[in-house]
Structures are given as C-alpha cells and as structure tokens.
Design an enzyme around this catalytic site. Sequence first.
Site, PDB file in Angstrom:
ATOM      1  N   LYS A 104     -10.827   5.579  -9.132  1.00 11.90           N
ATOM      2  CA  LYS A 104     -12.199   5.784  -9.591  1.00 11.90           C
ATOM      3  C   LYS A 104     -12.421   7.225 -10.022  1.00 11.90           C
ATOM      4  O   LYS A 104     -13.065   7.488 -11.043  1.00 11.90           O
ATOM      5  CB  LYS A 104     -13.188   5.394  -8.481  1.00 11.90           C
ATOM      6  CG  LYS A 104     -13.261   3.888  -8.252  1.00 11.90           C
ATOM      7  CD  LYS A 104     -14.003   3.495  -6.974  1.00 11.90           C
ATOM      8  CE  LYS A 104     -14.003   1.966  -6.819  1.00 11.90           C
ATOM      9  NZ  LYS A 104     -14.684   1.518  -5.589  1.00 11.90           N
ATOM     10  N   GLN A 164     -17.082   3.545  -0.200  1.00 12.58           N
ATOM     11  CA  GLN A 164     -15.967   2.611  -0.352  1.00 12.58           C
ATOM     12  C   GLN A 164     -15.887   1.691   0.862  1.00 12.58           C
ATOM     13  O   GLN A 164     -15.902   2.146   2.003  1.00 12.58           O
ATOM     14  CB  GLN A 164     -14.661   3.398  -0.531  1.00 12.58           C
ATOM     15  CG  GLN A 164     -13.438   2.545  -0.794  1.00 12.58           C
ATOM     16  CD  GLN A 164     -13.432   1.888  -2.162  1.00 12.58           C
ATOM     17  OE1 GLN A 164     -14.144   2.298  -3.070  1.00 12.58           O
ATOM     18  NE2 GLN A 164     -12.644   0.845  -2.311  1.00 12.58           N
ATOM     19  N   ASP A 214     -23.043   0.813  -6.855  1.00 18.04           N
ATOM     20  CA  ASP A 214     -22.347  -0.394  -6.407  1.00 18.04           C
ATOM     21  C   ASP A 214     -23.300  -1.589  -6.342  1.00 18.04           C
ATOM     22  O   ASP A 214     -22.859  -2.717  -6.096  1.00 18.04           O
ATOM     23  CB  ASP A 214     -21.752  -0.163  -5.014  1.00 18.04           C
ATOM     24  CG  ASP A 214     -20.233  -0.206  -5.013  1.00 18.04           C
ATOM     25  OD1 ASP A 214     -19.653  -0.688  -5.992  1.00 18.04           O
ATOM     26  OD2 ASP A 214     -19.646   0.240  -4.014  1.00 18.04           O
TER      27      ASP A 214
HETATM   28  N1  LIG Z   1     -17.943  -0.274  -2.210  1.00 14.57           N
HETATM   29  C1  LIG Z   1     -16.915  -0.871  -2.820  1.00 14.57           C
HETATM   30  N2  LIG Z   1     -16.964  -1.111  -4.146  1.00 14.57           N
HETATM   31  C2  LIG Z   1     -15.915  -1.703  -4.779  1.00 14.57           C
HETATM   32  O1  LIG Z   1     -15.953  -1.949  -6.008  1.00 14.57           O
HETATM   33  C3  LIG Z   1     -14.745  -2.031  -4.000  1.00 14.57           C
HETATM   34  C4  LIG Z   1     -14.766  -1.742  -2.634  1.00 14.57           C
HETATM   35  N3  LIG Z   1     -15.845  -1.168  -2.074  1.00 14.57           N
HETATM   36  N4  LIG Z   1     -13.693  -2.060  -1.854  1.00 14.57           N
HETATM   37  C5  LIG Z   1     -12.497  -2.641  -2.420  1.00 14.57           C
HETATM   38  C6  LIG Z   1     -12.738  -3.400  -3.691  1.00 14.57           C
HETATM   39  C7  LIG Z   1     -11.510  -3.573  -4.555  1.00 14.57           C
HETATM   40  N5  LIG Z   1     -11.808  -2.918  -5.805  1.00 14.57           N
HETATM   41  C8  LIG Z   1     -10.915  -2.764  -6.863  1.00 14.57           C
HETATM   42  C9  LIG Z   1     -11.050  -1.797  -7.816  1.00 14.57           C
HETATM   43  C10 LIG Z   1     -10.109  -1.603  -8.818  1.00 14.57           C
HETATM   44  C11 LIG Z   1      -8.996  -2.401  -8.902  1.00 14.57           C
HETATM   45  C12 LIG Z   1      -7.987  -2.157  -9.966  1.00 14.57           C
HETATM   46  O2  LIG Z   1      -8.119  -1.252 -10.754  1.00 14.57           O
HETATM   47  N6  LIG Z   1      -6.917  -2.952 -10.030  1.00 14.57           N
HETATM   48  C13 LIG Z   1      -5.844  -2.826 -11.011  1.00 14.57           C
HETATM   49  C14 LIG Z   1      -4.512  -2.501 -10.346  1.00 14.57           C
HETATM   50  C15 LIG Z   1      -4.514  -1.348  -9.415  1.00 14.57           C
HETATM   51  C16 LIG Z   1      -3.182  -1.224  -8.679  1.00 14.57           C
HETATM   52  O3  LIG Z   1      -2.134  -1.262  -9.351  1.00 14.57           O
HETATM   53  O4  LIG Z   1      -3.207  -1.085  -7.453  1.00 14.57           O
HETATM   54  C17 LIG Z   1      -5.663  -4.128 -11.749  1.00 14.57           C
HETATM   55  O5  LIG Z   1      -6.055  -5.186 -11.206  1.00 14.57           O
HETATM   56  O6  LIG Z   1      -5.110  -4.102 -12.837  1.00 14.57           O
HETATM   57  C18 LIG Z   1      -8.842  -3.397  -7.965  1.00 14.57           C
HETATM   58  C19 LIG Z   1      -9.794  -3.575  -6.960  1.00 14.57           C
HETATM   59  C20 LIG Z   1     -13.042  -2.365  -5.734  1.00 14.57           C
HETATM   60  N7  LIG Z   1     -13.627  -2.619  -4.550  1.00 14.57           N
END
Ligand SMILES: Nc1nc(=O)c2c([nH]1)NC[C@@H]1CN(c3ccc(C(=O)N[C@@H](CCC(=O)O)C(=O)O)cc3)C=[N+]21
Length: 295
Positions: A54, A98, A121
């Site tokens: 982020k 987070q 969020d």
């Molecule tokens: N308050 C809060 N807000 C959230 O938005 C929040 C949270 N807590 N807790 C956890 C989850 C999970 N989450 C993700 C964000 C980006 C990818 C992301 O960028 N994924 C990439 C891959 C990243 C990698 O390679 O590890 C993809 O799917 O292509 C995934 C999951 C946001 N979350």
Amino acid sequence: MSAKILDGKALAARLQTEMAEQVQTWIPQVGRPPGLAVLRVGEDPASAAYVRGKERACERVGMASFGQHFSAEAPPSQLLDTILRLNQDERVDGILVQLPLPPGWDPIPPLLAIEPDKDVDGLHPMNLGRLLRGEPGLQSCTPLGVMRLLQTEGIPLSGKQAVVVGRSILVGKPLSLMLLAADATVTLAHSRTPDLADVTRRADIVVMAVGKPNLLSADMVKPGAVVIDVGINRTLTPDGSSQLVGDVCYEEVKEVAAAITPVPGGVGPMTVTMLLHNTLESYRLRNRRGNGCSL
Ligand SMILES: Nc1nc(=O)c2c([nH]1)NC[C@@H]1CN(c3ccc(C(=O)N[C@@H](CCC(=O)O)C(=O)O)cc3)C=[N+]21
Ligand SMILES: NC(=O)C1=CN([C@@H]2O[C@H](COP(=O)(O)OP(=O)(O)OC[C@H]3O[C@@H](n4cnc5c(N)ncnc54)[C@H](OP(=O)(O)O)[C@@H]3O)[C@@H](O)[C@H]2O)C=CC1
Ligand SMILES: [Mg+2]
C-alpha cells in the site's frame, strides 16, 4: 472455450497512472499532496507485506504516506491517540488500520475513532450505514475494486443472479450491498450454507471471498458464468515452494466460465488501487469546500 481473463493488474496500473496525473495537477492548487496513514499493530508477516504494498502504491502515484507501527504489547490507547491526532492532521486524507489486529486487540474502538470522512477502508459504522442506505460515502476497497472491474469489462449486473460466498464485514457483506444497488438479485452464502454447489450453479456471477483453496470447482459453475476470485491463500507446492492461490479451481473453472479473475493479478491489485482512489476522493472533498478551487 476458455474464459476471458479479467486482468485486474492491468486495470489497476491504468487507473494508477490516471491518478498520478490528477495528483500532479492538484498539488499546486492545494499546496500539498494527498496523504494516507496506514496503521499496523504486531508482527503478522502477511499484514507487513500488504502495508508495504500500500505504501509503495501511494508513493507511485505521488501521495504522501504516514505509516505507523505499534508493538502488540503496546497499550491500545496509543493506537487510539494516534488516530485522534491523525483525524486533526491537515496533511492526512485517509486513515486505515490494517486488519486483523493481534489477539486481545478489539478492532471496534479504533474503527469508531477514525473520522468518517478519512475512513478510506469504509469500515466506520457511519460509512457502512451510508452504503446500506444507498447514500454517498467512503466504501470498502475490495468490493469497490470488484465492482470497478465488472463495470470496466462491461459485465451486465442488472437483473442477473449474483452469488457472493463469504459474509465478512470487509468483503462479502458490503459487496452484496453494492451488487444489490446495481440491481442484481443477490444471494449471500457462508459456512452454514448446506449445499453450496446448488446455490453457486444458479449464478450468473459468482464471487468467492472465503479463504479456502479450491472451494469452487467446475461442476459448481453454470457454463458462461462470470467468476470473481477474492481469496488469497498461501500454499506449498509439492517441490516445497510457496504459491499464492485463490478460492477457485482456476484451471478447470476457466474452461466453463465466460470470464474469470486470476490470483494473483485479479482482485488484489484492484483493492490497493481503490484505497488510493478513496484517499484521492477524500482529498478532493476536503479541499473543494469553500476555497473556490476546481477539484
Ligand atoms: N483494514 C484492512 N483493509 C484491507 O483492505 C485488508 C486488510 N485490512 N487486511 C487484509 C486484506 C487483504 N488485502 C489485500 C490487499 C492486496 C492484495 C494484493 O495486492 N494481492 C496481489 C498479490 C500480492 C502478493 O504477491 O502477495 C494479487 O492478488 O495479485 C491482496 C490482499 C487487503 N486487506
Ligand atoms: N484480494 C483482496 O484484495 C482481498 C482478499 N482477501 C481474501 O479473501 C478471503 C476472505 O477474506 P475475509 O472476507 O476477510 O475472510 P473471513 O475469514 O472474515 O470470512 C470468510 C467467510 O467465508 C465463509 N466460509 C468459510 N468456510 C466456508 C465454506 N466452506 N463454504 C462457504 N463459506 C465459507 C465464512 O462463513 P461464516 O461467516 O459462517 O464463518 C465467512 O463468512 C481471504 O482469503 C482473504 O485473504 C481479503 C481482503 C482483500
Ligand atoms: Mg488477486
């Protein structure tokens, strides 16, 4: 026939480029860049990786990031005091905590402490209430990213059967409200749904937001349906390396679906992009008020 791959990564890159250009035109008018504060508690490695992602995205589009990290042993009042300070900080447009917080930490007080206009969020009860009522407000990033991807790909929702699997406050519940607002007929399934296959087979659009690898197999999908995979699961391959997979048996489902999101490269990058979008939206609203500039 093989499904169209819905490339969230490419769309995210495009949207971020647009936002970067907007940021550059607005900075001279406002006198500062948009600012995002990501607050993290404890040592969960996945959370640390997401927060890094982020913050990197923030810098890429020219926003300022005001991250802070707290020890799991710190008193929760430290997190609350920081939120109250960031609420008043004119350089900060977005604040997010987070999740999940470490064991023993109650997420409710920090979520309630965030000023709703900075709640990028979309988890404050004020913003959840606005979503429920169909009023404008900040909305949860992952559901927003899914909606943006569906709209950009021209996938019709009105009158369609949409099934969302998973009912969390972060993903499944708000997404079901957004699909409803787009005039889909929405079914929200969860762990107590007795015959999941029977429910998903009726769907024109299936969204998986569970966190269980391979939960959705090809026999559970109506031919020609659109499949959105929100799940993020880290698994081990037979040769011992770590791999990121969603909730869908991707290889077999892509042979029956009309369109499908990959993992990685689908919903994940859209989530981060919608966080930047919300921060920019908050920045614009905050600076439009009163001072005659045209954001
Ligand atoms: N308050 C809060 N807000 C959230 O938005 C929040 C949270 N807590 N807790 C956890 C989850 C999970 N989450 C993700 C964000 C980006 C990818 C992301 O960028 N994924 C990439 C891959 C990243 C990698 O390679 O590890 C993809 O799917 O292509 C995934 C999951 C946001 N979350
Ligand atoms: N790509 C992205 O940007 C994001 C990805 N994620 C990922 O999405 C997944 C879901 O996240 P989140 O919503 O936070 O997860 P939660 O763990 O909060 O919720 C999971 C949901 O799945 C339901 N469920 C569990 N097992 C089954 C089953 N066998 N059949 C049907 N439903 C089941 C649960 O039901 P019940 O309510 O009955 O317990 C619950 O509603 C995770 O893999 C997470 O990592 C999350 C956020 C962003
Ligand atoms: Mg993804």
